[in-house]
Design a protein around this motif. Structure first.
Motif, PDB file in Angstrom:
ATOM      1  N   LYS A  95       0.830  -1.205   0.000  1.00 53.94           N
ATOM      2  CA  LYS A  95       0.000   0.000   0.000  1.00 53.94           C
ATOM      3  C   LYS A  95       0.866   1.257   0.000  1.00 53.94           C
ATOM      4  CE  LYS A  95      -3.645  -0.001   2.709  1.00 53.94           C
ATOM      5  NZ  LYS A  95      -4.461  -0.238   3.929  1.00 53.94           N
ATOM      6  N   THR A  96       1.950   1.243   0.759  1.00 52.52           N
ATOM      7  CA  THR A  96       2.852   2.399   0.777  1.00 52.52           C
ATOM      8  C   THR A  96       3.522   2.581  -0.583  1.00 52.52           C
ATOM      9  OG1 THR A  96       3.273   2.161   3.145  1.00 52.52           O
ATOM     10  CG2 THR A  96       4.894   3.401   1.866  1.00 52.52           C
ATOM     11  N   ALA A  97       3.993   1.491  -1.162  1.00 58.55           N
ATOM     12  CA  ALA A  97       4.635   1.573  -2.479  1.00 58.55           C
ATOM     13  C   ALA A  97       3.659   2.079  -3.528  1.00 58.55           C
ATOM     14  CB  ALA A  97       5.191   0.206  -2.877  1.00 58.55           C
ATOM     15  N   ARG A  98       2.402   1.680  -3.408  1.00 59.73           N
ATOM     16  CA  ARG A  98       1.404   2.101  -4.390  1.00 59.73           C
ATOM     17  C   ARG A  98       1.211   3.617  -4.380  1.00 59.73           C
ATOM     18  NH1 ARG A  98      -1.922  -1.929  -3.481  1.00 59.73           N
ATOM     19  NH2 ARG A  98      -3.323  -0.870  -2.042  1.00 59.73           N
ATOM     20  N   LYS A  99       1.446   4.251  -3.259  1.00 58.65           N
ATOM     21  CA  LYS A  99       1.316   5.712  -3.166  1.00 58.65           C
ATOM     22  C   LYS A  99       2.346   6.440  -4.030  1.00 58.65           C
ATOM     23  CE  LYS A  99      -0.547   5.699   1.548  1.00 58.65           C
ATOM     24  NZ  LYS A  99      -0.303   6.102   2.964  1.00 58.65           N
ATOM     25  N   LEU A 100       3.408   5.715  -4.423  1.00 58.17           N
ATOM     26  CA  LEU A 100       4.435   6.336  -5.266  1.00 58.17           C
ATOM     27  C   LEU A 100       3.930   6.601  -6.679  1.00 58.17           C
ATOM     28  CD1 LEU A 100       7.530   4.278  -4.082  1.00 58.17           C
ATOM     29  CD2 LEU A 100       7.027   6.680  -3.580  1.00 58.17           C
TER      30      LEU A 100
ATOM     31  N   ASP B 230       9.138  -0.346 -13.150  1.00 61.99           N
ATOM     32  CA  ASP B 230       8.259  -1.448 -13.509  1.00 61.99           C
ATOM     33  C   ASP B 230       8.865  -2.314 -14.607  1.00 61.99           C
ATOM     34  OD1 ASP B 230       6.132  -3.099 -13.998  1.00 61.99           O
ATOM     35  OD2 ASP B 230       4.733  -1.537 -14.618  1.00 61.99           O
ATOM     36  N   GLY B 231       9.017  -3.592 -14.323  1.00 59.99           N
ATOM     37  CA  GLY B 231       9.509  -4.529 -15.327  1.00 59.99           C
ATOM     38  C   GLY B 231      10.962  -4.917 -15.109  1.00 59.99           C
ATOM     39  N   PRO B 232      11.375  -6.050 -15.632  1.00 58.99           N
ATOM     40  CA  PRO B 232      12.735  -6.551 -15.394  1.00 58.99           C
ATOM     41  C   PRO B 232      13.829  -5.658 -15.975  1.00 58.99           C
ATOM     42  CG  PRO B 232      11.580  -7.909 -17.012  1.00 58.99           C
ATOM     43  CD  PRO B 232      10.553  -7.021 -16.401  1.00 58.99           C
ATOM     44  N   LYS B 233      13.581  -5.042 -17.123  1.00 56.84           N
ATOM     45  CA  LYS B 233      14.605  -4.176 -17.716  1.00 56.84           C
ATOM     46  C   LYS B 233      14.864  -2.958 -16.828  1.00 56.84           C
ATOM     47  CE  LYS B 233      16.443  -4.607 -21.078  1.00 56.84           C
ATOM     48  NZ  LYS B 233      17.776  -5.156 -21.411  1.00 56.84           N
ATOM     49  N   ALA B 234      13.783  -2.353 -16.327  1.00 64.52           N
ATOM     50  CA  ALA B 234      13.937  -1.199 -15.446  1.00 64.52           C
ATOM     51  C   ALA B 234      14.599  -1.591 -14.132  1.00 64.52           C
ATOM     52  CB  ALA B 234      12.580  -0.550 -15.180  1.00 64.52           C
ATOM     53  N   VAL B 235      14.207  -2.727 -13.572  1.00 68.63           N
ATOM     54  CA  VAL B 235      14.809  -3.178 -12.317  1.00 68.63           C
ATOM     55  C   VAL B 235      16.285  -3.506 -12.515  1.00 68.63           C
ATOM     56  CG1 VAL B 235      14.790  -5.019 -10.583  1.00 68.63           C
ATOM     57  CG2 VAL B 235      12.636  -3.968 -11.325  1.00 68.63           C
ATOM     58  N   GLU B 236      16.605  -4.121 -13.629  1.00 69.75           N
ATOM     59  CA  GLU B 236      18.015  -4.415 -13.928  1.00 69.75           C
ATOM     60  C   GLU B 236      18.827  -3.125 -13.997  1.00 69.75           C
ATOM     61  OE1 GLU B 236      20.668  -6.787 -17.310  1.00 69.75           O
ATOM     62  OE2 GLU B 236      18.623  -6.154 -17.767  1.00 69.75           O
ATOM     63  N   GLY B 237      18.279  -2.107 -14.672  1.00 72.52           N
ATOM     64  CA  GLY B 237      18.974  -0.829 -14.746  1.00 72.52           C
ATOM     65  C   GLY B 237      19.143  -0.198 -13.383  1.00 72.52           C
ATOM     66  N   ALA B 238      18.089  -0.237 -12.576  1.00 75.73           N
ATOM     67  CA  ALA B 238      18.157   0.357 -11.239  1.00 75.73           C
ATOM     68  C   ALA B 238      19.191  -0.352 -10.369  1.00 75.73           C
ATOM     69  CB  ALA B 238      16.782   0.306 -10.585  1.00 75.73           C
TER      70      ALA B 238
ATOM     71  N   VAL C 243      15.559  -0.020  -3.277  1.00 72.48           N
ATOM     72  CA  VAL C 243      15.217  -0.241  -1.876  1.00 72.48           C
ATOM     73  C   VAL C 243      14.663  -1.652  -1.691  1.00 72.48           C
ATOM     74  CG1 VAL C 243      13.762   0.529   0.045  1.00 72.48           C
ATOM     75  CG2 VAL C 243      14.722   2.211  -1.561  1.00 72.48           C
ATOM     76  N   GLU C 244      13.761  -2.041  -2.592  1.00 72.85           N
ATOM     77  CA  GLU C 244      13.069  -3.318  -2.469  1.00 72.85           C
ATOM     78  C   GLU C 244      12.502  -3.696  -3.826  1.00 72.85           C
ATOM     79  OE1 GLU C 244       9.503  -5.222   0.373  1.00 72.85           O
ATOM     80  OE2 GLU C 244       9.757  -3.040   0.200  1.00 72.85           O
ATOM     81  N   VAL C 245      12.436  -4.974  -4.107  1.00 73.12           N
ATOM     82  CA  VAL C 245      11.815  -5.469  -5.327  1.00 73.12           C
ATOM     83  C   VAL C 245      10.612  -6.330  -4.943  1.00 73.12           C
ATOM     84  CG1 VAL C 245      12.089  -6.863  -7.407  1.00 73.12           C
ATOM     85  CG2 VAL C 245      13.980  -5.433  -6.621  1.00 73.12           C
ATOM     86  N   PHE C 246       9.471  -6.029  -5.567  1.00 73.17           N
ATOM     87  CA  PHE C 246       8.274  -6.841  -5.415  1.00 73.17           C
ATOM     88  C   PHE C 246       8.170  -7.748  -6.635  1.00 73.17           C
ATOM     89  CE2 PHE C 246       7.508  -2.822  -3.225  1.00 73.17           C
ATOM     90  CZ  PHE C 246       7.047  -3.242  -1.979  1.00 73.17           C
ATOM     91  N   ALA C 247       7.904  -9.028  -6.408  1.00 76.74           N
ATOM     92  CA  ALA C 247       7.861  -9.962  -7.534  1.00 76.74           C
ATOM     93  C   ALA C 247       6.887 -11.099  -7.244  1.00 76.74           C
ATOM     94  CB  ALA C 247       9.249 -10.530  -7.807  1.00 76.74           C
ATOM     95  N   THR C 248       6.279 -11.583  -8.309  1.00 75.10           N
ATOM     96  CA  THR C 248       5.416 -12.751  -8.197  1.00 75.10           C
ATOM     97  C   THR C 248       6.287 -14.007  -8.112  1.00 75.10           C
ATOM     98  OG1 THR C 248       5.292 -13.042 -10.596  1.00 75.10           O
ATOM     99  CG2 THR C 248       3.623 -11.618  -9.568  1.00 75.10           C
TER     100      THR C 248
ATOM    101  N   GLN D  54       4.897  -7.524 -15.947  1.00 79.25           N
ATOM    102  CA  GLN D  54       5.902  -8.559 -16.158  1.00 79.25           C
ATOM    103  C   GLN D  54       6.363  -9.222 -14.861  1.00 79.25           C
ATOM    104  OE1 GLN D  54       8.223  -5.744 -18.895  1.00 79.25           O
ATOM    105  NE2 GLN D  54       8.645  -7.741 -19.793  1.00 79.25           N
ATOM    106  N   GLY D  55       5.663  -8.910 -13.785  1.00 79.47           N
ATOM    107  CA  GLY D  55       5.894  -9.651 -12.553  1.00 79.47           C
ATOM    108  C   GLY D  55       6.951  -9.104 -11.628  1.00 79.47           C
ATOM    109  N   VAL D  56       7.587  -7.987 -11.989  1.00 75.66           N
ATOM    110  CA  VAL D  56       8.665  -7.435 -11.170  1.00 75.66           C
ATOM    111  C   VAL D  56       8.521  -5.918 -11.120  1.00 75.66           C
ATOM    112  CG1 VAL D  56      11.161  -7.215 -10.869  1.00 75.66           C
ATOM    113  CG2 VAL D  56      10.221  -9.273 -11.910  1.00 75.66           C
ATOM    114  N   VAL D  57       8.512  -5.344  -9.926  1.00 73.71           N
ATOM    115  CA  VAL D  57       8.474  -3.888  -9.744  1.00 73.71           C
ATOM    116  C   VAL D  57       9.456  -3.520  -8.642  1.00 73.71           C
ATOM    117  CG1 VAL D  57       7.090  -1.897  -9.043  1.00 73.71           C
ATOM    118  CG2 VAL D  57       6.065  -3.661 -10.488  1.00 73.71           C
ATOM    119  N   GLY D  58      10.326  -2.562  -8.927  1.00 74.48           N
ATOM    120  CA  GLY D  58      11.295  -2.126  -7.934  1.00 74.48           C
ATOM    121  C   GLY D  58      10.891  -0.812  -7.287  1.00 74.48           C
TER     122      GLY D  58
END
Length: 265
Positions: free
Chosen positions: A9-14, A29-37, A45-50, A85-89
């Protein structure tokens, strides 16, 4: 973890710009963006993933400082993509003050976007700047938020490759760039210098800051007047003009080609 969980819920506020600005965090949002980050120390800070994405992107999980399993509904609530794509950082802002980017000498190639409002255009310009080997991108004035989800997605990871500054005053940004030794070239359809002539005359071999304006009305006259030259891209066909991201690509690659050719001689 579900979409009603506290951290989700806190992350969603972003998704809200004011919340992002207050906490200086955003969602990638997505593996390419998370890889870059993950390539930027301290950014993630944290990665959310299915569970399915966790199995697919084991290398990202190994690199992440924290990896949180969430269900499909929770992940979808964090993503603006039609097909997540199942991954959000959850990431920290990556911009730095312009003076910080200029502190180590005169960069050869800088991009300044003044009052660019469309997130897709801003993201594409950042991606193009990365591809052309630019040293920094400055989002100036009332430009779109660099951390808007659409902007981040349009950079396709380049947000994490090119140093970024956010400056409220475009005129002040131009002044600091000139003081740092860069030649400021304003991309202007009514410019007095033809881009081809600028290339032939050696103008593009100098350390350069390209100044681009709003998608609809271009650069204000008073801002264009602060540039060293106003440069027009020649139109050989019947098109009235080029859109912002295409014009940026033409100008940046012209400068990159000229600077690299000079470096080889």
């Amino acid at each position: 973890m579900t979409k009603t969980s506290g951290r989700v819920k806190t992350a969603r506020k972003l998704a809200r710009r004011a919340f992002r600005a207050e906490h200086r965090e955003f969602l990638a949002d997505g593996p390419k963006a998370v890889e870059g980050a993950l390539s930027v120390p301290g950014c993630v800070v944290e990665v959310f993933a299915t569970p399915a994405a966790t199995a697919t992107y084991a290398d990202l999980r190994a690199a992440a400082p924290a990896w949180t399993l969430v269900d499909e509904a929770a992940l979808a609530s964090l993503s603006e993509a039609v097909h997540p794509q199942g991954v959000v950082g959850r990431c920290r802002f990556v911009d730095r003050p312009l003076d910080h980017l200029l502190a180590h000498g005169t960069p050869p190639l800088v991009v300044v976007c003044a009052d660019v409002r469309d997130p897709g255009n801003a993201g594409t310009v950042i991606r193009t700047a990365d591809a052309a080997g630019a040293d920094a991108v400055v989002l100036a004035g009332s430009s779109v938020d660099a951390y808007n989800a659409k902007t981040v997605r349009a950079t396709v990871g380049s947000l994490f490759h090119v140093p970024l500054a956010v400056e409220p005053d475009p005129a002040a940004a131009v002044g600091r760039l000139r003081a740092a030794g860069l030649t400021v070239l304003a991309a202007d359809g009514a410019g007095e210098v033809d881009l081809d002539d600028a290339a032939d005359d050696g103008l593009l071999t100098r350390p350069t800051a390209w100044l681009f304006g709003n998608e609809a009305w271009g650069l204000p006259a008073e801002l264009a007047a602060l540039a060293d030259h106003r440069v027009a891209i020649p139109i050989h066909g019947r098109a009235e003009s080029l859109n912002l991201s295409t014009a940026a690509a033409v100008c940046l690659y012209a400068s990159a080609r000229a600077q690299r050719s000079r470096a080889r001689t």
